[in-house]
Design a protein around this motif. Sequence first.
Motif, PDB file in Angstrom:
ATOM      1  N   HIS A 547       0.820  -1.213   0.000  1.00 33.74           N
ATOM      2  CA  HIS A 547       0.000   0.000   0.000  1.00 33.74           C
ATOM      3  C   HIS A 547       0.851   1.258   0.000  1.00 33.74           C
ATOM      4  O   HIS A 547       0.438   2.295  -0.544  1.00 33.74           O
ATOM      5  N   ASN A 548       2.029   1.205   0.622  1.00 34.84           N
ATOM      6  CA  ASN A 548       2.891   2.389   0.622  1.00 34.84           C
ATOM      7  C   ASN A 548       3.739   2.499  -0.644  1.00 34.84           C
ATOM      8  O   ASN A 548       4.549   3.416  -0.778  1.00 34.84           O
ATOM      9  N   ARG A 549       3.573   1.525  -1.587  1.00 34.02           N
ATOM     10  CA  ARG A 549       4.215   1.528  -2.898  1.00 34.02           C
ATOM     11  C   ARG A 549       5.741   1.456  -2.805  1.00 34.02           C
ATOM     12  O   ARG A 549       6.439   1.914  -3.702  1.00 34.02           O
ATOM     13  N   ARG A 550       6.233   0.848  -1.750  1.00 31.55           N
ATOM     14  CA  ARG A 550       7.682   0.755  -1.562  1.00 31.55           C
ATOM     15  C   ARG A 550       8.191  -0.657  -1.740  1.00 31.55           C
ATOM     16  O   ARG A 550       9.388  -0.862  -1.965  1.00 31.55           O
ATOM     17  N   TRP A 551       7.301  -1.682  -1.647  1.00 34.16           N
ATOM     18  CA  TRP A 551       7.730  -3.066  -1.692  1.00 34.16           C
ATOM     19  C   TRP A 551       6.863  -3.868  -2.670  1.00 34.16           C
ATOM     20  O   TRP A 551       5.656  -3.662  -2.760  1.00 34.16           O
ATOM     21  N   LEU A 552       7.539  -4.773  -3.390  1.00 29.66           N
ATOM     22  CA  LEU A 552       6.837  -5.767  -4.192  1.00 29.66           C
ATOM     23  C   LEU A 552       6.855  -7.090  -3.422  1.00 29.66           C
ATOM     24  O   LEU A 552       7.928  -7.672  -3.192  1.00 29.66           O
ATOM     25  N   HIS A 553       5.688  -7.548  -3.008  1.00 24.06           N
ATOM     26  CA  HIS A 553       5.566  -8.804  -2.275  1.00 24.06           C
ATOM     27  C   HIS A 553       5.191  -9.907  -3.246  1.00 24.06           C
ATOM     28  O   HIS A 553       4.370  -9.704  -4.146  1.00 24.06           O
ATOM     29  N   TYR A 554       5.760 -11.093  -3.051  1.00 21.30           N
ATOM     30  CA  TYR A 554       5.424 -12.217  -3.924  1.00 21.30           C
ATOM     31  C   TYR A 554       5.661 -13.517  -3.198  1.00 21.30           C
ATOM     32  O   TYR A 554       6.403 -13.601  -2.215  1.00 21.30           O
ATOM     33  N   ALA A 555       5.019 -14.541  -3.722  1.00 19.71           N
ATOM     34  CA  ALA A 555       5.175 -15.896  -3.178  1.00 19.71           C
ATOM     35  C   ALA A 555       4.756 -16.879  -4.254  1.00 19.71           C
ATOM     36  O   ALA A 555       3.977 -16.536  -5.154  1.00 19.71           O
ATOM     37  N   ASP A 556       5.251 -18.133  -4.166  1.00 27.49           N
ATOM     38  CA  ASP A 556       4.945 -19.162  -5.152  1.00 27.49           C
ATOM     39  C   ASP A 556       3.874 -20.104  -4.599  1.00 27.49           C
ATOM     40  O   ASP A 556       3.883 -20.455  -3.399  1.00 27.49           O
ATOM     41  N   PHE A 557       2.980 -20.557  -5.483  1.00 32.78           N
ATOM     42  CA  PHE A 557       1.871 -21.436  -5.110  1.00 32.78           C
ATOM     43  C   PHE A 557       1.747 -22.516  -6.178  1.00 32.78           C
ATOM     44  O   PHE A 557       2.110 -22.304  -7.350  1.00 32.78           O
ATOM     45  N   PRO A 558       1.207 -23.673  -5.792  1.00 32.90           N
ATOM     46  CA  PRO A 558       1.029 -24.746  -6.790  1.00 32.90           C
ATOM     47  C   PRO A 558       0.040 -24.347  -7.897  1.00 32.90           C
ATOM     48  O   PRO A 558       0.218 -24.714  -9.052  1.00 32.90           O
ATOM     49  N   SER A 559      -0.980 -23.575  -7.521  1.00 34.38           N
ATOM     50  CA  SER A 559      -1.991 -23.141  -8.498  1.00 34.38           C
ATOM     51  C   SER A 559      -2.650 -21.873  -7.986  1.00 34.38           C
ATOM     52  O   SER A 559      -2.613 -21.585  -6.782  1.00 34.38           O
ATOM     53  N   PRO A 560      -3.268 -21.103  -8.880  1.00 38.87           N
ATOM     54  CA  PRO A 560      -3.950 -19.880  -8.431  1.00 38.87           C
ATOM     55  C   PRO A 560      -5.106 -20.202  -7.511  1.00 38.87           C
ATOM     56  O   PRO A 560      -5.846 -21.171  -7.727  1.00 38.87           O
ATOM     57  N   THR A 561      -5.268 -19.412  -6.487  1.00 41.10           N
ATOM     58  CA  THR A 561      -6.359 -19.599  -5.541  1.00 41.10           C
ATOM     59  C   THR A 561      -7.555 -18.753  -5.953  1.00 41.10           C
ATOM     60  O   THR A 561      -7.430 -17.783  -6.699  1.00 41.10           O
ATOM     61  N   THR A 562      -8.712 -19.150  -5.474  1.00 42.59           N
ATOM     62  CA  THR A 562      -9.934 -18.421  -5.793  1.00 42.59           C
ATOM     63  C   THR A 562      -9.877 -17.000  -5.269  1.00 42.59           C
ATOM     64  O   THR A 562     -10.248 -16.043  -5.954  1.00 42.59           O
ATOM     65  N   LYS A 563      -9.376 -16.857  -4.071  1.00 47.71           N
ATOM     66  CA  LYS A 563      -9.233 -15.542  -3.459  1.00 47.71           C
ATOM     67  C   LYS A 563      -7.758 -15.189  -3.401  1.00 47.71           C
ATOM     68  O   LYS A 563      -6.934 -15.996  -2.964  1.00 47.71           O
ATOM     69  N   ASP A 564      -7.436 -13.978  -3.839  1.00 38.80           N
ATOM     70  CA  ASP A 564      -6.041 -13.563  -3.848  1.00 38.80           C
ATOM     71  C   ASP A 564      -5.486 -13.548  -2.424  1.00 38.80           C
ATOM     72  O   ASP A 564      -6.155 -13.053  -1.495  1.00 38.80           O
TER      73      ASP A 564
END
Length: 744
Positions: A547-564
Amino acid sequence: MDQADIPALLSRLSSDEDAMRKMAVFKLQSSINDPAFADAFISSGGLNILRRLIMTTGGNTLAYSLQSLSRLLEVDMGWEIFEAAGAGELVERVVELIVTHPLVNILRGAMSILVAIVSHPQSSRGAIKIPSNFGFRALKPAIAVYPQFFEMVVSQLNSADHALCANALMLLNALMRDAISDTGKSDTGKVAGTGEEWPKFIKRLQDLGVIRAAYILMQSSALQDLAHPLLEFQALTKVLLKKWREVSVDLEKPDHRRALKGLHLSSAPERKEHYGNGSRVEELAENGKKGSRRHNPEKWRRLGFVTESPAYEFDETGFLGMMDLTDYVRKYEDGFQKLLLEQSSRPLHERCPFARSSLAVTMILYDHFEVDKSDVEDAKNYLILDGMKNYDKVFKPLLLQWSRLHGASLQAFFRLWKATGATRDDFEKVEELVRILVEQVVGQAPRTKDVSEVEEELAEFEYNRLRELQMELLELTFEDEWGQHLLQVREELKQEALHFVKEQRVRCLLQGAWFPKSVQYKSSMDNGYQNGPRSSKTSWRFVKLSHNRRWLHYADFPSPTTKDPPLDDLGEKLDVGSISSVLSNVSAAGDDTSSISSGSTLRSPSKTQKQNPTKITIMSFVPVEDDKSESSKRRQVERPILTLIPTSHSLASDWLDGLLMLLSQTPITAETNKLLALAGEYGLKIRLLNVRLDDGYGGPPEGAGVVPSREGLDEDYYYEVLPSRHARLPNSIQARVGFPEILG
């Protein structure tokens, strides 16, 4: 030839031997255009001998004699031959040769002589003793003897001999110019040479095919010998159009009254008309039963006139407008009747006014060809012809197809009226569309384009394309009038659009997106898959900006989830401030044919790269140890720290330009640039809609510039000056494009 040889020359010209006369007159034609020689020849009585040769000889002797007299007249000498006794017989002899003689060299000389007679100025070398011996009236007795004269002259326009064709056209030009000039008229207003009024004489020539022949010549490739007479014919056409417009429509004249009556009868007035309510029809029917012959109260308005006094509505177009109107009705009578029948079923305010539309089209063509500027433009065109051979800029053969252009443009008017759903209040708007259509189709047509192709293009020109042209012209008009102000407004709108698009793209990053970690795709080389195992499952990576536009957060998952997943579930993060550049093979044109970096570097891909999936690579400087250095030093190396593989071009555009704009760099994809241009243009158009047409044109408002009275005031006052970034814009424009009024 020396002047001393003139007595011997005259002796040989008077010889009874044809061979001696032929040789003498052959030498004469090459020397007589010398004014000194010509003066001595005339002083020695050579005109009488030359006249006798023209009257009595034939073959080459006659051809050389005619050529000699023509060249003598070219140096403005020898006019006495047409003032002496027997001048009428000489003119009749020349006319006879044109009508009856087949030899080209004789016809060329004869027509050249008649051109000189008809176009000889009345004030040349003092007053003419016998004015009737020159101009159109000089040919009257001869034409009475050979009435097929005009037909024979017009037929020579189809001659394969360019010189003869040019002479024939010059003769017709001279006859027409003399006929429509004041000097070519008698006291009764009729053409002195024919005994008829000039419009009838011009129509007589038109019926013989003069216009069609000149039109073909103007489109041909043989313009080098015909350029000047064709340009004069084009100028005369403009003069005729202007002259017809200057003739006022007068119902006291029988031909004008017959034209309007014919227009009314062609509209099939006996058909049952509907005037918008049934009571009116019943009333007329009831009156008919009683035997009263009441005139239709909408006799002329049903034909598209504004009032029931149509003669006054021709004030702007004159008789030219009536000619175009009646000519269209005569050619398209069935379509005219169907149009009236169709319009009668509509409410009055939705009907397309036929007559008013026709008159508007007449003035559109009149303005397009700049008929009023004919004199000035013709002088410029003659200079252009002398210095260049670019005939397409000078010749306008479509001008000679005025009637067909009027008919095609009028039908386009009806088509646009129907396509736009126009009403009577929108008449000027449709008229402006037709004006743009004529400028685009007729104005852009090359010289060799046939009129049938122009008619077809006028009938099929798309309304949407025409509307785009209108908006472009409107923009150019505003540019000319308010160019400096619009430049400033555009720059502000560009910044506003850039801020708007940046916010939209960054919001896509704040929302987050799923990216596959590996992609399987088919190669054109085989039926299998490359870049990964054929049966493996693809893992997914979810990336989201904080939200403060300072960090890109990411993570790996086996498949896309219904809810982000929320930010707390994204274990990896990247400092936006550490990003050095963003590389991608997303094309600026919207395909995958080139690689683009955040530094706007285009990398030409190889054939293998063209098959690779779309990638966005985020780069950063990483410290590494340099083992090659004597003292172990750390240096910065740019390396990829995160790779994203968008599943669509739209997603690639959102994230690539979003990352670039987040780094305060310029967006590079075509989709984003198109959105920027769209936002800027619509912002400008919305602001221009609030600008009145008379802003900047109508001068200062009423009361502006009046010095207020100081009565009752003392010296206890002060000024408050409010600075403004838009001080160069007029107040009225500032208020309407969203800027505050300048106060002070």
